[in-house]
Every structure is written in C-alpha cells, then in structure tokens.
Design a protein around this motif. Structure first.
Motif: not given
Length: 462
Positions: A301, A305, A315, A334, A343-344
């Motif tokens: 994750i 990012c 996130a 993702l 999503w962000l």
C-alpha cells in the motif's frame, strides 16, 4: 502637532538622556507627529514613540531612522547611541540589541499559524537542516525555503517546524496561504497590509506607496520577534517583497518551485518518505496491530502511494474507516487497478486536487514530456527528448525544469536524468483518458479542471 508626551527625567539615566535628546531633535524639526515621522522613517508610530519614551534604549536602526526623519546626522546619532549604551569600542554593532524574553505589554501578538499535523513521522535530517539554515549566519536570520514535489508534505513539515519554534518568537506568528491569492503582482502587498494590521498598524496608517509599505513591514520584522510562514508560493515575484533578513524574525516559505531566482535564502528539499517512515505513518493512521499483522500488504500500500505523505495520509484514513477489511485485500485491489483520483480522496482532501492544477499550469511541451512518462517511460533525459521531438537540448531542459518547479518531476542521482512518481503518472493518464472519452460525448463539460486537460497549443498529446 504631536500629542503631549509624558515628561522624563533626563538626569536619571543615559537612556533617559538619549530619549530627551531625541525629543529635542523632533522639536527642532517642527514637532511632527509620530504618524508623520513613520511615513519617512519606515517604522511604525508606536515604535518611534517608544524610542523617545525613555523606558529603554531603542535599537540602533530605529534610533538612526528617527534621527534621519528629523534631519539629524546619522553618524552623530550613532555615536550618541553608543554612549547611551555604554559602548566605547569601535567594533561594528549588531543590528538589534538584546530585548526582554516577553513581548511588550499591550502589543498585538498575532497567532495565525494553522493547527499542525497530528500524524507526522520522520524528517529528522530535514529538521536539522532547517535549524542549521536559520542559525548559519550570525548577523541575521535567513529566509528558509522548503520545497519539493506535489504531495510530499511541505506544508505539514513547515507547520510542524514553525510550531516547534513558536516560543522563540513571542511577538507572534503570521501566516498566509499564497495559493489563495489571485495571480497578480498586488497579492504580496495585500498580504503585507494584512500582516501590518495584525502587528498593530491601523489601516489608515498602512502606506499606500509600495516601497514605504515594504519598508515599514521589514522594519517591524527587524524590531519584533515574529515567525512568518508563507505557504504554497507560486513563483519569485509572489514572495520577493515579503522576504526580509532580520536578527529577530524568521521567514519560512513553502513551494513546489525551487525559486532559484531568490537571493539570500536557504533551501530545504523534501523527498518521498523512506519505506520505514511510510510504514510508521500507516501505523499511526490505521493502528500498529493491523500493520504488524500484515507487514507485506502494508508495504505494498505504501509503494502504491509512492511513499508520498499526502497519499499515505488519505489512504491511511480511508483504511482506518474500514476496520474489518484486511490489508491484503486492499493491496490486491490496488494492484488490479483503481481510479487514483477517486480512491485517493477523502472529504475535501484529494491528491488529484493537488496534481491537476500543477499539470494545467505547465507549458505545452512540458505536458508532452509528462505524457511520455505517464505513458510508460521510466525516465527521460534532455538529449533523448531533444532527439525524439527534434528540438534543442535547451528547450528540452526548459520543459523538464518547468515540471520540476511544478512539483511533477524530480532529478535522480545521475545528472540529467528525470523521473516521475508512478502514482502521479497514473493520475495524469487516467484523468486525461477520462477527458478524451467525455469530450466526444459532451462538448459542454461542466468541470473546468478536467475540461482544460485536453487542450494544449498543439491539441491533446497521446
């Protein structure tokens, strides 16, 4: 005529005698009001009045400015000032003498800094660098410019830093988000007027003349101990009038641009967090137990990012709101592909809102380079770009410098090689594709940001 002043006993001390001499000089000049003197001396009326109050010795710059405004000889008054201070040495004095640790009673003490970030990790080396930049030159505090790419946490860093040092500046903290100012040259002078009001200058005493206003602002920073944070600066003209070097006050600037046109500043560059720091931030946001239980998924994750604090914060807060969902499930989703802009995004915070305006403000050639990188190129060099587009290397370098100053590109350790965060590349590519599809369906797009993506001087570049 000036208002009647309280009498002082000129025999009581050298400081009182010096103040009495200043009053005599003012009387010989026709006894102008302190407001009238302020327009010439470029210090506020209260500062000039205090200089002749006899309570404490004014700083040397204030004493000389007072004397000049009344027609006195600066060299003579510097000699008198030294005598009043008891300084018989011929060495150069500091611009400002020592003052008490507390702000002057009754003096406005603005506290304009926004709340600092609660979830913050790392940046120890950068904090040390910023402190070193502030103390590197003994005779004055140098403005510090904090710069870095989109989403790297410049504002969070600057707020953390300025809050840590706030106690050193008891006369107040001033703040301006320069991105909220309109794009004309009057903006810094408008900000300056607001700062002067906050420091106690009545609106009708703020000079209309640009140079006098700048002089008064810088004089007050020299006289007081103030922290000034100028956030999200676009370019040099927007901030240059607001800069000053002062022994007492400190100015901190944040910008995506390197602001290479500014003289006399120290620059602190921020990059993405390390892998360890990224996981530490996720632990703060979603809980140590969840990250410890699925360390590999947490790292995936963080890599998605781009180790950018803004993306990690969005996130992390989104994942924190889903306590029953496994990190491996989120990491897998993702990896399959998501719409980055959607999503962000949480509440009114979005990575897209930071990236797209920076993209839209770039010149067409710079956008072309961005699309080359977003289309899959890992890196690009000026020479390769010049060959591919049949342009000069200078033009290629200009385009890539524009992307660096827009916070969209960064140099790697090897010279003349440039990279873009894959996350930003995904965002640019996805938003551009969305616009291309919609443009054929609806010629009246209601979103001005997305509508503007497809238009460059040469048409949309694929």
């Amino acid at each position: 005529m000036g208002r009647r002043e309280k009498p002082i006993d000129v025999q009581s001390s050298p400081v009182a005698a010096f103040a009495g001499d200043l009053r005599k000089l003012r009387a010989a000049a026709g006894n102008p009001s302190y407001r009238q003197l302020a327009s010439v001396a470029l210090y506020s009326p209260s500062v000039l009045s205090d200089a002749a109050g006899g309570h404490r010795l004014p700083t040397l710059p204030v004493a000389i400015a007072f004397a000049r405004a009344c027609g006195g000889d600066p060299h003579e008054w510097e000699r008198r000032w030294r005598e009043a201070r008891g300084d018989s040495t011929p060495t150069e004095p500091l611009p400002i003498v020592a003052v008490d640790d507390q702000a002057e009673p009754g003096q406005p003490r603005p506290a304009q800094l926004p709340i600092g970030p609660h979830d913050f990790v790392g940046r120890l080396a950068e904090f040390d660098g910023a402190r070193a930049a502030m103390s590197g030159i003994a005779e004055s505090r140098v403005p510090v410019v904090v710069r870095g790419p989109v989403g790297v946490g410049k504002t969070a860093f600057a707020l953390r830093f300025t809050h840590q040092l706030a106690e050193q500046f008891p006369d107040g903290q001033l703040f301006a988000d320069m991105a909220a100012r309109r794009a004309d040259e009057a903006a810094p002078l408008e900000v300056m007027a607001g700062f002067l009001h906050a420091l106690g200058v009545p609106p009708d005493q703020v000079p209309e003349d640009d140079m006098h206003r700048i002089g008064l602002y810088r004089s007050m920073l020299a006289e007081r101990r103030v922290m000034v944070l100028l956030d999200n600066v676009r370019d040099e003209p927007q901030v240059r009038p607001l800069l000053a070097r002062s022994l007492n006050s400190q100015i901190v600037v944040t910008s995506r641009s390197r602001l290479l046109g500014l003289d006399g500043v120290r620059r602190i560059s921020l990059g993405p967090l390390s892998r360890v720091e990224s996981l530490d931030l996720l632990r703060l946001l979603i809980g140590s137990d969840r990250v410890r239980a699925e360390h590999a998924a947490g790292l995936r994750i963080a890599e998605f990012c781009g180790h950018l604090p803004l993306a990690l914060t969005i996130a992390g807060r989104k994942i924190s709101a889903q306590p029953g969902r496994r990190l491996s499930e989120i990491a897998g989703r993702l990896a399959e592909g998501v719409n980055v802009a959607n999503w962000l995004r949480i509440g009114d915070i979005s990575l897209a809102d930071a990236v797209l305006p920076a993209y839209l403000s770039r010149p067409p050639l710079a956008k072309h380079v961005l699309h080359m990188l977003a289309g899959g190129a890992d890196e690009v060099t000026p020479a390769a770009l010049a060959r591919a587009l049949h342009i000069s290397i200078e033009s290629a370098e200009y385009a890539m410098d524009s992307l660096i100053d827009g916070g969209l590109l960064h140099r790697v350790s090897e010279p003349d090689r440039y990279l873009m965060s894959p996350l930003i590349g995904q965002l640019v590519a996805q938003e551009a594709d969305r616009f291309a599809l919609r443009r054929g369906q609806d010629q009246h797009d209601t979103d001005p940001v997305r509508a503007a993506i497809g238009f460059t001087e040469g048409g949309f570049v694929r």
